[in-house]
Scaffold this motif. Structure first.
Motif, PDB file in Angstrom:
ATOM      1  N   UNK A  36       0.811  -1.221   0.000  1.00 10.78           N
ATOM      2  CA  UNK A  36       0.000   0.000   0.000  1.00 10.78           C
ATOM      3  C   UNK A  36       0.845   1.273   0.000  1.00 10.78           C
ATOM      4  N   UNK A  37       2.174   1.152  -0.092  1.00 10.02           N
ATOM      5  CA  UNK A  37       3.060   2.318  -0.020  1.00 10.02           C
ATOM      6  C   UNK A  37       3.620   2.703  -1.386  1.00 10.02           C
ATOM      7  N   UNK A  38       2.918   2.320  -2.469  1.00 13.58           N
ATOM      8  CA  UNK A  38       3.321   2.641  -3.841  1.00 13.58           C
ATOM      9  C   UNK A  38       4.645   1.999  -4.225  1.00 13.58           C
ATOM     10  N   UNK A  39       4.989   0.911  -3.558  1.00 17.01           N
ATOM     11  CA  UNK A  39       6.162   0.116  -3.921  1.00 17.01           C
ATOM     12  C   UNK A  39       5.705  -1.281  -4.326  1.00 17.01           C
TER      13      UNK A  39
ATOM     14  N   UNK B 139       5.064   2.731  -8.254  1.00 20.81           N
ATOM     15  CA  UNK B 139       5.896   3.537  -9.148  1.00 20.81           C
ATOM     16  C   UNK B 139       7.362   3.155  -8.954  1.00 20.81           C
ATOM     17  N   UNK B 140       8.082   3.161 -10.082  1.00 17.19           N
ATOM     18  CA  UNK B 140       9.503   2.806 -10.060  1.00 17.19           C
ATOM     19  C   UNK B 140      10.180   3.575 -11.177  1.00 17.19           C
ATOM     20  N   UNK B 141      11.027   4.540 -10.811  1.00 18.78           N
ATOM     21  CA  UNK B 141      11.660   5.368 -11.821  1.00 18.78           C
ATOM     22  C   UNK B 141      10.680   6.364 -12.412  1.00 18.78           C
TER      23      UNK B 141
ATOM     24  N   UNK C  64       2.465   4.514 -11.422  1.00 19.75           N
ATOM     25  CA  UNK C  64       1.098   4.022 -11.285  1.00 19.75           C
ATOM     26  C   UNK C  64       0.833   2.767 -12.094  1.00 19.75           C
ATOM     27  N   UNK C  65       1.752   1.804 -12.049  1.00 18.51           N
ATOM     28  CA  UNK C  65       1.653   0.591 -12.869  1.00 18.51           C
ATOM     29  C   UNK C  65       1.431  -0.637 -11.996  1.00 18.51           C
ATOM     30  N   UNK C  66       1.159  -1.757 -12.647  1.00 11.44           N
ATOM     31  CA  UNK C  66       1.070  -3.039 -11.953  1.00 11.44           C
ATOM     32  C   UNK C  66       2.308  -3.891 -12.203  1.00 11.44           C
ATOM     33  N   UNK C  67       2.900  -3.757 -13.395  1.00  9.60           N
ATOM     34  CA  UNK C  67       4.104  -4.512 -13.764  1.00  9.60           C
ATOM     35  C   UNK C  67       5.070  -3.575 -14.465  1.00  9.60           C
ATOM     36  N   UNK C  68       6.357  -3.669 -14.093  1.00  5.34           N
ATOM     37  CA  UNK C  68       7.387  -2.826 -14.689  1.00  5.34           C
ATOM     38  C   UNK C  68       8.586  -3.677 -15.090  1.00  5.34           C
TER      39      UNK C  68
ATOM     40  N   UNK D 208      23.367   4.474 -22.292  1.00  5.45           N
ATOM     41  CA  UNK D 208      22.030   3.913 -22.135  1.00  5.45           C
ATOM     42  C   UNK D 208      21.507   4.019 -20.711  1.00  5.45           C
ATOM     43  N   UNK D 209      22.252   3.442 -19.780  1.00  4.27           N
ATOM     44  CA  UNK D 209      21.765   3.358 -18.416  1.00  4.27           C
ATOM     45  C   UNK D 209      20.711   2.285 -18.289  1.00  4.27           C
ATOM     46  N   UNK D 210      20.099   2.199 -17.120  1.00  2.61           N
ATOM     47  CA  UNK D 210      19.039   1.226 -16.884  1.00  2.61           C
ATOM     48  C   UNK D 210      17.727   1.802 -17.389  1.00  2.61           C
ATOM     49  N   UNK D 211      17.120   1.114 -18.354  1.00  2.00           N
ATOM     50  CA  UNK D 211      15.851   1.553 -18.919  1.00  2.00           C
ATOM     51  C   UNK D 211      14.701   0.840 -18.218  1.00  2.00           C
ATOM     52  N   UNK D 212      13.562   1.533 -18.098  1.00  2.00           N
ATOM     53  CA  UNK D 212      12.368   0.953 -17.491  1.00  2.00           C
ATOM     54  C   UNK D 212      11.195   1.128 -18.431  1.00  2.00           C
TER      55      UNK D 212
END
Length: 218
Positions: A53-56, A102-104, A109-113, A133-137
């Motif tokens: 429930x903490x947006x993680x 949320x991640x990055x 506001x997603x379910x799968x990243x 490039x770096x880490x892309x999401x």
């Protein structure tokens, strides 16, 4: 004297007796949200107990269990350029049942990243690639897109899944019932293109495993 009397005969035709056909229409129908799935005759699957429930994400950076064609191609390509200093791309996935996370900057506001990392045996090569490039999401699904598949009505052990989508991408999370307390999220990667497959093993993946009522739907 002979008297002839005429007799009038009336024939009455009776309509055949028919038995009325009664059609019973069940008012029960599957009821679903991103958190809860109620299916008549099977029960309830409730993910509200395992979604953070903490947006993680409840499950973070799970690597694929099978090597993707993309990873193998990138590795072979880098070896062909520099056999001593090679690199390849590795993908990992985060998932939160029931509630968005949320991640990055790209997974909001997603379910799968999906996260894409660069791996190399050369530190200098890794720094160079990271600067380019770096880490892309990438977002793969949202809670609003969630749909459920109850499996076969004839087979109680058929595979149940919850599915998500984002643009052209589709996510299938197969549910593995575990009454022994197992808690595992497995990623099997992209196959075919834009279709991502996962498996969630948990008590809450069982019918009525985490239901508050713990009763079958009539």
């Amino acid at each position: 004297m002979i008297i002839i009397i005429g007799v009038s005969t009336t024939t009455t035709t009776l309509a055949p007796t028919t038995t009325p056909v009664v059609t019973t229409i069940s008012s029960a129908a599957p009821v679903s949200t991103a958190c809860r799935f109620e299916y008549p005759g099977k029960g309830v699957i409730d993910f509200s107990f395992i979604g953070r429930t903490d947006e993680r994400a409840a499950y973070t950076d799970e690597p694929t269990r099978t090597a993707s064609h993309y990873s193998i191609y990138s590795l072979l390509y880098s070896i062909s350029i520099s056999p001593l200093h090679f690199f390849f791309f590795s993908k990992a996935y985060s998932y939160n049942p029931c509630r968005p996370f949320s991640e990055g900057s790209r997974c909001v506001g997603v379910s799968v990243c999906q996260s894409e990392f660069i791996c190399s045996n050369s530190f200098l090569y890794l720094l160079l690639l990271a600067s380019l490039n770096g880490a892309e999401m990438y977002a793969l699904g949202t809670q609003e897109s969630a749909t459920w598949n109850a499996g076969s009505d004839e087979n109680e052990n058929s595979v149940v899944s919850i599915n998500y989508s984002y643009d052209a991408k589709k996510v299938i999370v197969q549910l593995q019932c575990s009454l022994e307390g197992n808690n595992e999220f497995q990623a099997f990667g992209e196959d075919p293109v834009d279709t991502y497959r996962f498996q969630l093993t948990h008590k809450c993946a069982c019918w009525n495993g985490c239901s508050k009522t713990n009763k079958f739907i009539k």
